[in-house]
Motif scaffolding. Structure first.
Motif, PDB file in Angstrom:
ATOM      1  N   GLY A 177      27.741  52.724  31.578  1.00  0.00           N
ATOM      2  CA  GLY A 177      27.038  51.353  30.795  1.00  0.00           C
ATOM      3  C   GLY A 177      25.735  52.274  30.939  1.00  0.00           C
ATOM      4  N   ALA A 178      25.029  51.129  30.286  1.00  0.00           N
ATOM      5  CA  ALA A 178      23.714  51.198  29.617  1.00  0.00           C
ATOM      6  C   ALA A 178      22.818  51.060  30.450  1.00  0.00           C
ATOM      7  CB  ALA A 178      23.165  51.004  28.516  1.00  0.00           C
ATOM      8  N   ASN A 179      22.815  50.844  32.254  1.00  0.00           N
ATOM      9  CA  ASN A 179      21.917  50.307  32.848  1.00  0.00           C
ATOM     10  C   ASN A 179      22.649  50.862  34.186  1.00  0.00           C
ATOM     11  OD1 ASN A 179      20.637  48.414  30.969  1.00  0.00           O
ATOM     12  ND2 ASN A 179      22.618  45.934  31.935  1.00  0.00           N
ATOM     13  N   ASP A 180      23.338  51.979  33.576  1.00  0.00           N
ATOM     14  CA  ASP A 180      24.135  52.722  35.362  1.00  0.00           C
ATOM     15  C   ASP A 180      22.555  54.334  35.744  1.00  0.00           C
ATOM     16  OD1 ASP A 180      25.796  53.841  37.418  1.00  0.00           O
ATOM     17  OD2 ASP A 180      26.846  54.738  35.649  1.00  0.00           O
ATOM     18  N   PRO A 181      22.343  53.694  37.159  1.00  0.00           N
ATOM     19  CA  PRO A 181      20.583  53.899  37.351  1.00  0.00           C
ATOM     20  C   PRO A 181      22.102  55.232  38.384  1.00  0.00           C
ATOM     21  CG  PRO A 181      21.284  52.693  38.981  1.00  0.00           C
ATOM     22  CD  PRO A 181      22.161  52.468  37.779  1.00  0.00           C
ATOM     23  N   VAL A 182      23.357  55.169  38.609  1.00  0.00           N
ATOM     24  CA  VAL A 182      24.193  57.030  38.927  1.00  0.00           C
ATOM     25  C   VAL A 182      24.511  57.742  37.769  1.00  0.00           C
ATOM     26  CG1 VAL A 182      25.928  56.722  40.000  1.00  0.00           C
ATOM     27  CG2 VAL A 182      24.970  54.729  40.729  1.00  0.00           C
ATOM     28  N   ALA A 183      24.650  56.969  36.779  1.00  0.00           N
ATOM     29  CA  ALA A 183      25.219  58.394  35.735  1.00  0.00           C
ATOM     30  C   ALA A 183      24.189  57.685  34.845  1.00  0.00           C
ATOM     31  CB  ALA A 183      26.741  58.501  35.303  1.00  0.00           C
ATOM     32  N   ASP A 184      23.133  58.574  34.633  1.00  0.00           N
ATOM     33  CA  ASP A 184      21.846  58.044  33.985  1.00  0.00           C
ATOM     34  C   ASP A 184      22.518  58.254  32.146  1.00  0.00           C
ATOM     35  OD1 ASP A 184      20.886  60.245  34.163  1.00  0.00           O
ATOM     36  OD2 ASP A 184      18.820  59.559  35.752  1.00  0.00           O
ATOM     37  N   ALA A 185      21.258  57.939  31.694  1.00  0.00           N
ATOM     38  CA  ALA A 185      21.453  58.459  29.738  1.00  0.00           C
ATOM     39  C   ALA A 185      21.026  60.390  30.116  1.00  0.00           C
ATOM     40  CB  ALA A 185      20.329  58.145  28.720  1.00  0.00           C
ATOM     41  N   ASP A 186      19.963  60.910  30.358  1.00  0.00           N
ATOM     42  CA  ASP A 186      19.987  61.998  30.497  1.00  0.00           C
ATOM     43  C   ASP A 186      21.289  62.584  31.572  1.00  0.00           C
ATOM     44  OD1 ASP A 186      18.084  64.535  30.647  1.00  0.00           O
ATOM     45  OD2 ASP A 186      18.454  64.310  32.415  1.00  0.00           O
ATOM     46  N   TRP A 187      21.361  62.633  32.193  1.00  0.00           N
ATOM     47  CA  TRP A 187      22.470  63.165  33.402  1.00  0.00           C
ATOM     48  C   TRP A 187      23.755  62.991  32.084  1.00  0.00           C
ATOM     49  CZ3 TRP A 187      24.726  66.167  35.608  1.00  0.00           C
ATOM     50  CH2 TRP A 187      26.503  66.177  36.057  1.00  0.00           C
ATOM     51  N   SER A 188      24.781  61.830  31.718  1.00  0.00           N
ATOM     52  CA  SER A 188      25.762  61.399  30.471  1.00  0.00           C
ATOM     53  C   SER A 188      25.510  62.412  29.898  1.00  0.00           C
ATOM     54  CB  SER A 188      25.722  60.071  30.314  1.00  0.00           C
ATOM     55  OG  SER A 188      25.917  59.610  31.888  1.00  0.00           O
ATOM     56  N   ARG A 189      24.258  62.573  28.713  1.00  0.00           N
ATOM     57  CA  ARG A 189      24.713  63.013  27.801  1.00  0.00           C
ATOM     58  C   ARG A 189      24.177  65.206  27.400  1.00  0.00           C
ATOM     59  NH1 ARG A 189      20.297  60.494  26.023  1.00  0.00           N
ATOM     60  NH2 ARG A 189      21.599  59.294  24.365  1.00  0.00           N
ATOM     61  N   ARG A 190      23.338  65.165  28.709  1.00  0.00           N
ATOM     62  CA  ARG A 190      23.474  67.015  28.774  1.00  0.00           C
ATOM     63  C   ARG A 190      25.011  67.040  29.154  1.00  0.00           C
ATOM     64  NH1 ARG A 190      19.912  65.929  32.932  1.00  0.00           N
ATOM     65  NH2 ARG A 190      21.385  66.901  34.781  1.00  0.00           N
ATOM     66  N   LEU A 191      25.514  66.583  30.173  1.00  0.00           N
ATOM     67  CA  LEU A 191      27.071  66.631  30.950  1.00  0.00           C
ATOM     68  C   LEU A 191      28.031  66.285  29.650  1.00  0.00           C
ATOM     69  CD1 LEU A 191      28.506  67.073  33.639  1.00  0.00           C
ATOM     70  CD2 LEU A 191      28.933  65.184  33.315  1.00  0.00           C
ATOM     71  N   ALA A 192      28.349  65.349  28.749  1.00  0.00           N
ATOM     72  CA  ALA A 192      29.002  66.138  27.671  1.00  0.00           C
ATOM     73  C   ALA A 192      27.583  67.046  26.577  1.00  0.00           C
ATOM     74  CB  ALA A 192      28.047  63.990  26.293  1.00  0.00           C
ATOM     75  N   GLY A 193      27.260  67.335  26.433  1.00  0.00           N
ATOM     76  CA  GLY A 193      26.673  68.571  25.558  1.00  0.00           C
ATOM     77  C   GLY A 193      27.096  69.844  25.881  1.00  0.00           C
ATOM     78  N   LEU A 194      27.867  69.581  27.849  1.00  0.00           N
ATOM     79  CA  LEU A 194      27.864  70.740  28.432  1.00  0.00           C
ATOM     80  C   LEU A 194      29.711  71.109  28.038  1.00  0.00           C
ATOM     81  CD1 LEU A 194      26.299  71.215  31.156  1.00  0.00           C
ATOM     82  CD2 LEU A 194      25.652  72.734  29.346  1.00  0.00           C
ATOM     83  N   ALA A 195      29.549  70.359  27.613  1.00  0.00           N
ATOM     84  CA  ALA A 195      31.209  70.806  26.879  1.00  0.00           C
ATOM     85  C   ALA A 195      31.835  71.312  26.154  1.00  0.00           C
ATOM     86  CB  ALA A 195      32.221  68.835  27.567  1.00  0.00           C
ATOM     87  N   GLY A 196      33.324  71.612  25.879  1.00  0.00           N
ATOM     88  CA  GLY A 196      33.400  72.224  24.219  1.00  0.00           C
ATOM     89  C   GLY A 196      33.184  71.641  23.237  1.00  0.00           C
ATOM     90  N   ARG A 197      33.802  70.418  23.535  1.00  0.00           N
ATOM     91  CA  ARG A 197      33.744  69.125  22.728  1.00  0.00           C
ATOM     92  C   ARG A 197      33.415  67.707  23.151  1.00  0.00           C
ATOM     93  NH1 ARG A 197      39.280  70.587  20.491  1.00  0.00           N
ATOM     94  NH2 ARG A 197      39.754  70.767  22.520  1.00  0.00           N
ATOM     95  N   GLY A 198      32.373  67.676  23.077  1.00  0.00           N
ATOM     96  CA  GLY A 198      31.670  66.568  24.041  1.00  0.00           C
ATOM     97  C   GLY A 198      31.768  65.115  23.499  1.00  0.00           C
ATOM     98  N   GLN A 199      31.225  64.103  23.705  1.00  0.00           N
ATOM     99  CA  GLN A 199      30.857  62.362  22.808  1.00  0.00           C
ATOM    100  C   GLN A 199      30.519  61.430  24.242  1.00  0.00           C
ATOM    101  OE1 GLN A 199      33.189  61.400  19.985  1.00  0.00           O
ATOM    102  NE2 GLN A 199      33.308  59.150  20.743  1.00  0.00           N
TER     103      GLN A 199
END
Length: 270
Positions: free
Chosen positions: A205-227
């Motif tokens: 969710g764009a307002n989620d303070p638990v999984a914020d945008a920076d963390w979510s983007r970083r995690l997707a980037g660490l995946a082999g095929r992330g989005q």
């Protein structure tokens, strides 16, 4: 649509509940294509996944799991590890004759789902979807997580999502919650995600303070095929408050129909 059929499945002496919506027969025979399996987070149950489950079940066989010790399932004598919960997921689906599925976890459920993806043989889990993933190491203390969750509940959740979550928390109880919280805080998600072979969709969710945008983007980037998919106008319990958008994102990502826009991210080579 019919209500999901509740099935009690035991793995290694631990009983959980699987809520099955299968094509054409009220729950007894899986379809030939990939199913979708939904996994709840800490302290809660399938109840806050029901809206998403119902929408997905209009297109694909759909299963929601209450892991041992959660919801109305019997509580194990000892806390199960994240790896043990992952084994439960895989064994339950094997018992139900589901050879291939998209695995979707929310919050701590993203840890169970990630661990299952690491344990599964190639091709068993076709796609991995992580909704509101935890725990961001930048907010790696219980106090920081509690503060983020409190902000989310007060500012970004609907009355119905708060009611579902907090009534399940009461049923879970503080002792069982805290035992599982320790496991959640210790799980090295950034390290684990790099070993996942399946394509990964991170949903927040764009307002989620638990999984914020920076963390979510970083995690997707660490995946082999992330989005990454960000859903506007909601917080952590994105699958309840914006179930239609999340449904469309999952189906599009897994190639099962419905179009939705995602943000492709560069990932590590597989």
């Amino acid at each position: 649509m019919r209500e999901p059929v509740r099935l009690e499945i035991s793995v290694a002496g631990h009983a959980g509940h699987v809520f099955a919506s299968r094509e054409g027969d009220g729950g007894s025979v899986p379809a030939s294509g990939p199913a979708v399996v939904l996994i709840h987070g800490i302290g809660v149950s399938h109840r806050y996944l029901r809206r998403l489950h119902r929408l997905l079940a209009g297109s694909v066989d759909t299963y929601s799991i209450d892991l041992p010790g959660f919801g109305a399932t019997p509580r194990p004598a000892n806390t199960l590890s994240i790896a043990a919960h992952a084994r439960y997921i895989l064994s339950a689906m094997e018992q139900l004759g589901v050879p291939e599925f998209v695995l979707v976890g929310h919050s701590m459920g993203t840890q169970f789902a990630t661990e299952a993806a690491l344990q599964a043989p190639p091709g068993r889990i076709s796609n991995l979807v992580l909704m509101g993933p935890v725990v961001d190491p930048k907010r790696g203390t219980v106090a920081q997580q509690a503060l983020a969750l409190g902000r989310d509940c007060l500012l970004h959740e609907s009355p119905s999502s708060n009611a579902l979550v907090f009534t399940d928390y009461l049923r879970c109880g503080p002792v069982w919650y805290l035992k599982n919280l320790r496991l959640m805080m210790e799980y090295p998600m950034e390290q684990k995600i790099t070993g996942v072979r399946a394509p990964v969709l991170v949903v927040r969710g764009a307002n989620d303070p638990v999984a914020d945008a920076d963390w979510s983007r970083r995690l997707a980037g660490l995946a082999g095929r992330g989005q990454l998919q960000q859903v506007q106008g909601t917080g952590h319990v994105v699958q309840h408050n914006r179930a239609l958008e999340v449904r469309d994102g999952i189906l599009a990502f897994a190639g099962l129909g419905a179009a939705a826009g995602g943000e492709p991210l560069p990932g590590n080579p597989t």
